[in-house]
Design a protein around this motif. Structure first.
Motif, PDB file in Angstrom:
ATOM      1  N   LEU A 324       0.855  -1.274   0.269  1.00 48.55           N
ATOM      2  CA  LEU A 324      -0.019  -0.001  -0.035  1.00 48.55           C
ATOM      3  C   LEU A 324       0.924   1.127  -0.023  1.00 48.55           C
ATOM      4  O   LEU A 324       1.856   1.472   0.879  1.00 48.55           O
ATOM      5  CB  LEU A 324      -1.074   0.033   1.188  1.00 48.55           C
ATOM      6  CG  LEU A 324      -1.978  -1.161   1.284  1.00 48.55           C
ATOM      7  CD1 LEU A 324      -2.823  -0.917   2.558  1.00 48.55           C
ATOM      8  CD2 LEU A 324      -2.887  -1.105   0.313  1.00 48.55           C
ATOM      9  N   ASN A 325       0.845   2.083  -1.010  1.00 47.99           N
ATOM     10  CA  ASN A 325       1.713   3.236  -1.151  1.00 47.99           C
ATOM     11  C   ASN A 325       0.914   4.286   0.038  1.00 47.99           C
ATOM     12  O   ASN A 325      -0.120   4.208   0.500  1.00 47.99           O
ATOM     13  CB  ASN A 325       1.828   3.739  -2.622  1.00 47.99           C
ATOM     14  CG  ASN A 325       0.398   4.190  -3.118  1.00 47.99           C
ATOM     15  OD1 ASN A 325      -0.486   4.572  -2.219  1.00 47.99           O
ATOM     16  ND2 ASN A 325       0.120   4.284  -4.289  1.00 47.99           N
ATOM     17  N   LEU A 326       2.109   5.554  -0.150  1.00 46.09           N
ATOM     18  CA  LEU A 326       1.407   6.414   0.781  1.00 46.09           C
ATOM     19  C   LEU A 326       0.056   7.174   0.493  1.00 46.09           C
ATOM     20  O   LEU A 326      -0.846   7.144   1.696  1.00 46.09           O
ATOM     21  CB  LEU A 326       2.472   7.854   0.562  1.00 46.09           C
ATOM     22  CG  LEU A 326       2.478   8.484   1.711  1.00 46.09           C
ATOM     23  CD1 LEU A 326       3.070   7.801   3.016  1.00 46.09           C
ATOM     24  CD2 LEU A 326       3.315   9.687   1.415  1.00 46.09           C
ATOM     25  N   THR A 327      -0.460   7.180  -0.641  1.00 51.57           N
ATOM     26  CA  THR A 327      -2.030   7.777  -0.653  1.00 51.57           C
ATOM     27  C   THR A 327      -2.799   6.545  -0.288  1.00 51.57           C
ATOM     28  O   THR A 327      -4.001   6.984   0.462  1.00 51.57           O
ATOM     29  CB  THR A 327      -2.139   7.696  -2.221  1.00 51.57           C
ATOM     30  OG1 THR A 327      -1.291   8.419  -2.966  1.00 51.57           O
ATOM     31  CG2 THR A 327      -3.525   8.755  -2.530  1.00 51.57           C
ATOM     32  N   GLN A 328      -2.454   5.383  -0.481  1.00 54.47           N
ATOM     33  CA  GLN A 328      -3.460   4.298   0.070  1.00 54.47           C
ATOM     34  C   GLN A 328      -3.333   4.307   1.650  1.00 54.47           C
ATOM     35  O   GLN A 328      -4.424   4.019   2.283  1.00 54.47           O
ATOM     36  CB  GLN A 328      -3.129   2.946  -0.654  1.00 54.47           C
ATOM     37  CG  GLN A 328      -3.472   2.644  -2.025  1.00 54.47           C
ATOM     38  CD  GLN A 328      -2.809   1.606  -2.659  1.00 54.47           C
ATOM     39  OE1 GLN A 328      -1.676   1.360  -2.357  1.00 54.47           O
ATOM     40  NE2 GLN A 328      -3.591   0.971  -3.330  1.00 54.47           N
ATOM     41  N   GLN A 329      -2.236   4.578   2.022  1.00 57.01           N
ATOM     42  CA  GLN A 329      -2.287   4.678   3.560  1.00 57.01           C
ATOM     43  C   GLN A 329      -2.780   5.684   4.423  1.00 57.01           C
ATOM     44  O   GLN A 329      -3.403   5.622   5.290  1.00 57.01           O
ATOM     45  CB  GLN A 329      -0.587   4.621   4.077  1.00 57.01           C
ATOM     46  CG  GLN A 329       0.002   3.225   3.704  1.00 57.01           C
ATOM     47  CD  GLN A 329       1.086   2.787   4.548  1.00 57.01           C
ATOM     48  OE1 GLN A 329       1.206   3.282   5.605  1.00 57.01           O
ATOM     49  NE2 GLN A 329       2.028   2.080   3.975  1.00 57.01           N
ATOM     50  N   LEU A 330      -2.835   6.741   3.352  1.00 61.99           N
ATOM     51  CA  LEU A 330      -3.816   8.038   3.718  1.00 61.99           C
ATOM     52  C   LEU A 330      -5.367   7.676   3.868  1.00 61.99           C
ATOM     53  O   LEU A 330      -5.999   7.882   5.002  1.00 61.99           O
ATOM     54  CB  LEU A 330      -3.409   9.046   2.916  1.00 61.99           C
ATOM     55  CG  LEU A 330      -3.489  10.383   3.411  1.00 61.99           C
ATOM     56  CD1 LEU A 330      -2.276  10.549   4.613  1.00 61.99           C
ATOM     57  CD2 LEU A 330      -3.220  11.504   2.362  1.00 61.99           C
ATOM     58  N   VAL A 331      -5.571   6.736   2.732  1.00 67.52           N
ATOM     59  CA  VAL A 331      -7.048   6.501   2.973  1.00 67.52           C
ATOM     60  C   VAL A 331      -7.424   5.553   4.041  1.00 67.52           C
ATOM     61  O   VAL A 331      -8.291   5.588   4.761  1.00 67.52           O
ATOM     62  CB  VAL A 331      -7.244   5.605   1.533  1.00 67.52           C
ATOM     63  CG1 VAL A 331      -8.710   4.970   1.490  1.00 67.52           C
ATOM     64  CG2 VAL A 331      -7.115   6.523   0.195  1.00 67.52           C
TER      65      VAL A 331
END
Ligand code: ASP
Length: 405
Positions: A324-331
């Motif tokens: 999970l990339n940064l954007t997905q971890q933000l989600v």
């Protein structure tokens, strides 16, 4: 109840600590007897659950009317919500940090345990969530113990009652205040059963969950546990000290019975009567703040749950080999925050809301079966963290409203 002349063994926090210790040992040594004695714990739990709805309604209305006017309500409300959101976000960040460093999902296999019934049906979009905060029938919401809609109604009722500035308004306030007093007296009686209830619930839980289960998932267990410990023992005490201007040690001593109850019942809602009692009588927080901040917190402020959701989601991603990339971890961060607000203050609510987080980043729900075995123990730990954060929040808000202990 706990004045200076009371011998130590009659003080509630000592009794509660002894109950925790005995419960642990008894559950290991006599699992059969612990199972049989479990009904004493259930009785304690039912007594607490019995008073939740009237307690939440009357205390919120009382909290709002004692704040006096819409402007003070707004100020305290904003402070409460800001604290809740900030502390929960802090908890999630700790969880995400640890899971990225320690990779608990590596080496775990996809589980084949069965999922709790109805789990698949849990899918709450934001509009649906917001819609369900408003009851279409307040009596049925109360009857079903749906706390969020009851809170919405109580807040609106309280605000409009404040506007009714004549003798009828004061009469209604007096009735609400009187009912709250009765409930609090009842709470005092139930609190006396806390050591027995805590002992019985914990002993049965220990007897039921074997240590081998924890060992098989030790890395995941450790990451959630470590995250909760960091949040509960470092972040929250710092907030209490710096923002609430209170000694964390003294405060924890005052609220220990509530924390032990949260741990053994795994229910923030069932713990609410005790949290309010400890906050008001032992920690000496003002009644108006306690009756506004804590009922809200028991339902919407769940730092431990949010941290757990984030760790669990990323662990499951690691099990499936999904990065999970940064954007997905933000989600994950945002949905974990939302899921913790939406989770009811009852056992396993966090596990059910995990579905929301997994769906948001497209992870398979079956992944839940990998981590379900240790859920009960983690539930107890995250519930204690949730309640601890509510209480710290009450102290912080009280300080900004001009009261220090
Ligand atoms: N049992 C938790 C609570 O009542 C919610 C959860 O399952 O995380 O606070």
């Amino acid at each position: 109840m706990n004045d200076q002349r009371t011998p130590w063994y009659l003080k509630l926090h000592w009794q509660v600590l002894i109950a925790l210790g005995f419960g642990l040992v008894f559950g290991v040594a006599f699992p059969k007897a612990a199972e049989d004695l479990g009904f004493l714990g259930d009785l304690f739990l039912r007594l607490l659950t019995m008073i939740i709805v009237p307690l939440i309604f009357t205390s919120l209305v009382n909290g709002i009317t004692s704040l006096g006017n819409a402007r003070s309500v707004g100020r305290v409300g904003v402070r409460t919500v800001v604290y809740y959101m900030a502390s929960t976000t802090g908890a999630i960040i700790v969880g995400l940090g640890l899971v990225n460093i320690l990779h608990p999902g590596h080496g775990l296999h996809i589980g084949n345990g069965s999922l709790p019934e109805g789990l698949n049906a849990t899918s709450q979009s934001l509009p649906v969530f917001l819609l369900h905060m408003v009851p279409d029938n307040i009596v049925s919401a109360m009857a079903r113990g749906q706390i969020l809609p009851v809170i919405t109604f109580a807040i609106l009722f309280g605000i409009f009652l404040t506007g009714l500035n004549d003798e009828r308004g004061r009469a209604v306030q007096a009735v609400v205040d009187g009912v709250l007093d009765v409930i609090q007296r009842l709470t005092l009686a139930i609190v006396r059963l806390a050591p027995v209830g805590i002992f019985a619930l914990l002993a049965r839980e220990v007897a039921r969950s074997g240590i081998d289960v924890i060992l098989s998932l030790w890395r995941y267990f450790l990451v959630v546990g470590l995250g909760l410990v960091i949040h509960a023992m470092i972040t929250l005490p710092l907030l209490l000290l710096l923002l609430g201007r209170r000694s964390p040690l003294k405060f924890v001593r005052a609220v220990l019975p509530a924390l032990a109850t949260a741990f053994s019942t795994a229910s923030s809602s069932a713990t609410l009567p005790l949290s309010m009692e400890c906050a008001e009588q032992e920690a000496k927080l003002p009644r108006g703040i306690v009756s506004f901040v804590l009922p809200l917190g028991a339902t919407v402020n769940m730092d431990g749950t949010a941290l757990y959701e984030a760790v669990a989601a990323l662990t499951i991603a690691q099990v499936y080999g999904v990065h999970l990339n940064l954007t997905q971890q933000l989600v994950v961060l945002l949905t974990a925050l939302l899921a913790s607000v939406g989770a009811a203050g009852i056992p396993m609510a966090g596990l059910v809301m995990l579905v929301v987080v997994l769906k948001a980043v497209g992870l398979p729900l079956e992944g839940i079966s990998t981590i379900i075995a240790v859920d009960r123990v983690l539930d107890m730990m995250r519930t204690a963290t949730n309640v601890w954060s509510d209480l710290v929040g009450a102290a912080v808000v009280a300080r900004f409203e001009g009261s220090t202990g």
